[in-house]
Write an enzyme that holds these catalytic residues in place. Sequence first.
Site, short mmCIF file in Angstrom:
data_model
loop_
_atom_site.label_atom_id
_atom_site.label_comp_id
_atom_site.label_asym_id
_atom_site.label_seq_id
_atom_site.Cartn_x
_atom_site.Cartn_y
_atom_site.Cartn_z
N ASN A 277 8.41 5.45 -9.28
CA ASN A 277 8.58 6.46 -10.33
C ASN A 277 10.04 6.83 -10.56
O ASN A 277 10.34 7.85 -11.16
CB ASN A 277 7.75 7.71 -10.00
CG ASN A 277 7.34 8.45 -11.26
OD1 ASN A 277 7.12 7.82 -12.31
ND2 ASN A 277 7.24 9.77 -11.18
N ARG A 278 10.92 6.01 -10.08
CA ARG A 278 12.35 6.09 -10.42
C ARG A 278 12.83 4.72 -10.89
O ARG A 278 14.01 4.50 -11.07
CB ARG A 278 13.20 6.51 -9.20
CG ARG A 278 12.83 7.85 -8.60
CD ARG A 278 13.17 9.01 -9.53
NE ARG A 278 12.86 10.29 -8.90
CZ ARG A 278 11.63 10.83 -8.85
NH1 ARG A 278 10.61 10.21 -9.44
NH2 ARG A 278 11.44 11.99 -8.27
N HIS B 127 2.61 6.49 -6.50
CA HIS B 127 3.05 6.93 -5.17
C HIS B 127 1.92 6.72 -4.19
O HIS B 127 0.83 7.28 -4.33
CB HIS B 127 3.47 8.40 -5.22
CG HIS B 127 4.78 8.59 -5.94
ND1 HIS B 127 5.06 9.68 -6.72
CD2 HIS B 127 5.88 7.80 -5.97
CE1 HIS B 127 6.30 9.56 -7.20
NE2 HIS B 127 6.80 8.42 -6.77
N ARG C 50 1.07 7.59 -1.17
CA ARG C 50 0.40 8.58 -0.32
C ARG C 50 -0.43 9.59 -1.10
O ARG C 50 -1.14 10.39 -0.50
CB ARG C 50 1.45 9.33 0.48
CG ARG C 50 2.43 10.14 -0.36
CD ARG C 50 3.53 10.68 0.51
NE ARG C 50 4.59 11.32 -0.25
CZ ARG C 50 5.72 11.75 0.32
NH1 ARG C 50 5.90 11.58 1.60
NH2 ARG C 50 6.64 12.32 -0.40
N GLU C 51 -0.35 9.55 -2.42
CA GLU C 51 -1.05 10.57 -3.22
C GLU C 51 -2.48 10.11 -3.49
O GLU C 51 -2.87 9.79 -4.61
CB GLU C 51 -0.24 10.83 -4.50
CG GLU C 51 1.13 11.43 -4.15
CD GLU C 51 2.15 11.40 -5.28
OE1 GLU C 51 1.76 11.15 -6.44
OE2 GLU C 51 3.34 11.62 -5.00
N ARG D 219 5.50 6.52 0.49
CA ARG D 219 5.48 6.84 -0.94
C ARG D 219 5.82 5.63 -1.82
O ARG D 219 5.33 5.48 -2.93
CB ARG D 219 6.53 7.94 -1.17
CG ARG D 219 6.95 8.20 -2.61
CD ARG D 219 7.96 9.33 -2.60
NE ARG D 219 8.65 9.50 -3.86
CZ ARG D 219 8.40 10.49 -4.71
NH1 ARG D 219 7.45 11.35 -4.48
NH2 ARG D 219 9.11 10.61 -5.81
O1 0X9 Z 1 8.94 13.10 -8.04
C1 0X9 Z 1 8.05 12.56 -8.71
O2 0X9 Z 1 8.07 11.38 -9.00
C2 0X9 Z 1 6.87 13.42 -9.20
N1 0X9 Z 1 6.41 14.28 -8.18
S1 0X9 Z 1 5.66 13.68 -6.90
O3 0X9 Z 1 5.50 14.71 -5.92
N2 0X9 Z 1 4.21 13.22 -7.34
O4 0X9 Z 1 6.38 12.57 -6.41
C3 0X9 Z 1 7.34 14.29 -10.33
C4 0X9 Z 1 8.07 13.63 -11.39
C5 0X9 Z 1 7.21 12.76 -12.19
N3 0X9 Z 1 7.57 12.80 -13.52
C6 0X9 Z 1 7.13 11.90 -14.45
N4 0X9 Z 1 6.56 10.78 -14.08
N5 0X9 Z 1 7.30 12.23 -15.70
ZN ZN Z 2 3.84 11.22 -7.20
#
Ligand code: 0X9
Ligand code: ZN
Length: 427
Positions: free
Chosen positions: A261-262, A190, A192-193, A244
């Site tokens: 991350n999706r 992500h 922005r992190e 993001r």
């Molecule tokens: O939503 C997300 O992708 C993660 N939180 S964030 O605020 N950093 O975006 C949490 C879920 C991440 N889960 C795994 N990668 N297992």
């Molecule tokens: Zn994240």
Amino acid sequence: MHLLPFAWLVLGCVFCFCQAAPTNDDDFVTYSEFQVWKITTRSNEENKLVLQMIRHYGFEAWKDSDAISAPIGVLIPPPFLEEMKLKLAATNISYEVEISDLQTAINDENASINVSAITTKMAHKMDWTSYHRLDDIYGYLKYLADTYPKLVRLIDIGTSYEDRPLYVVRISNSSSPDTQPAVWIDAGIHAREWISPAVATYILHQLVEEPTNAGLLLNVDWYIMPIMNPDGYEYTHMKNRLWRKTRSKTSSKKCRGVDANRNFGYQWGGAGSSRDPCAIKFRGANAFSEPETLATSNFITEKSKQIKLYLTLHSFGQVFLLPWGHSVTYPSDYDEMKSLAKNAASKFKRYKYRVGNLAAVLYRASGNSADWAKSIGIDYSYTVELPAKDFLLPASRILPVSQDFFPALEVFAAKVATLKVTYSFPA
Ligand code: 0X9
Ligand code: ZN
């Protein structure tokens, strides 16, 4: 052009869980007079009401936990501040203004830049007192590989959508690397992190340049990818601090980027991901549609007999999240994974972390990288949400956060060193 606050009104759907979307993607996005509120609800009804308001206005929730008791962080554009105040007062719901002017907080976050390295021709420009641009970070990776050739190898695993290299650093003191069990760490999925790549480069620095950490290299190889989403990272430095996603073009002319991350290929497309290209959690047109996730997953798959622990660094929340994230279900060896994470978290002195199942502790996130890593047989797989109050974290906190986190790696390395690499010899 700087987008003035009133322009958000004109733009209509401003934040609709969508990434802040300027009319022209090259515009600099200012968050002047935006506020971040922390809304605390006391009952199911209040919680529902707040979530409804967020949805109605299309605000972005910063950590929308499923847990009723968790306060909800909400990013509120200036034209809606008064209305929200009145609405919450009318319903007697309490809130705190966490950030009263987001652009000021952004400007303050990385105020100290490393002048000494710029003026004094050092071999690299990296330090952990400011957040660095991609060039500095990549320069540091090259410096490590050049300076410690016996220990460090820089592996180019592909290119991003905008043609930036994707780098993995291998650290191994074995005479035959790639034969020992290994730890994988990635960061910057992500954009922005920012604290996440900062911690990853700190880990690199400690493992390679600090001789007292030599024990961590005994019988264990390390693969570290400090920036999985370099296009997004550069975009957060140049145009929009709160971006993001990746930067790929989508089916929508006005919205770019996929939530990497999706986008991983396990339970892709399920709960907690969106099919809307303008959504902040857009899953992509298909699993591994992004060159960044595809290259990463190909590399990890190739080394999956060797990699025993997968760690992905995010912010914020001070929590170790365990699979599965696509639903509130648990792998059969969940307890074993949890006890190792608890051991690791017990090392932290300054910041206390929670340890738990991703979907249960936070929310569902189908297609996340840690679920995918677990699904291909990597024994231990964790998402770490590093400490911060929100996505901004003053640069002065990089060192405290990194120093506090590093000792957890001793616990992971000790465990991984005991595991066997399972070779698949050609028939
Ligand atoms: O939503 C997300 O992708 C993660 N939180 S964030 O605020 N950093 O975006 C949490 C879920 C991440 N889960 C795994 N990668 N297992
Ligand atoms: Zn994240």
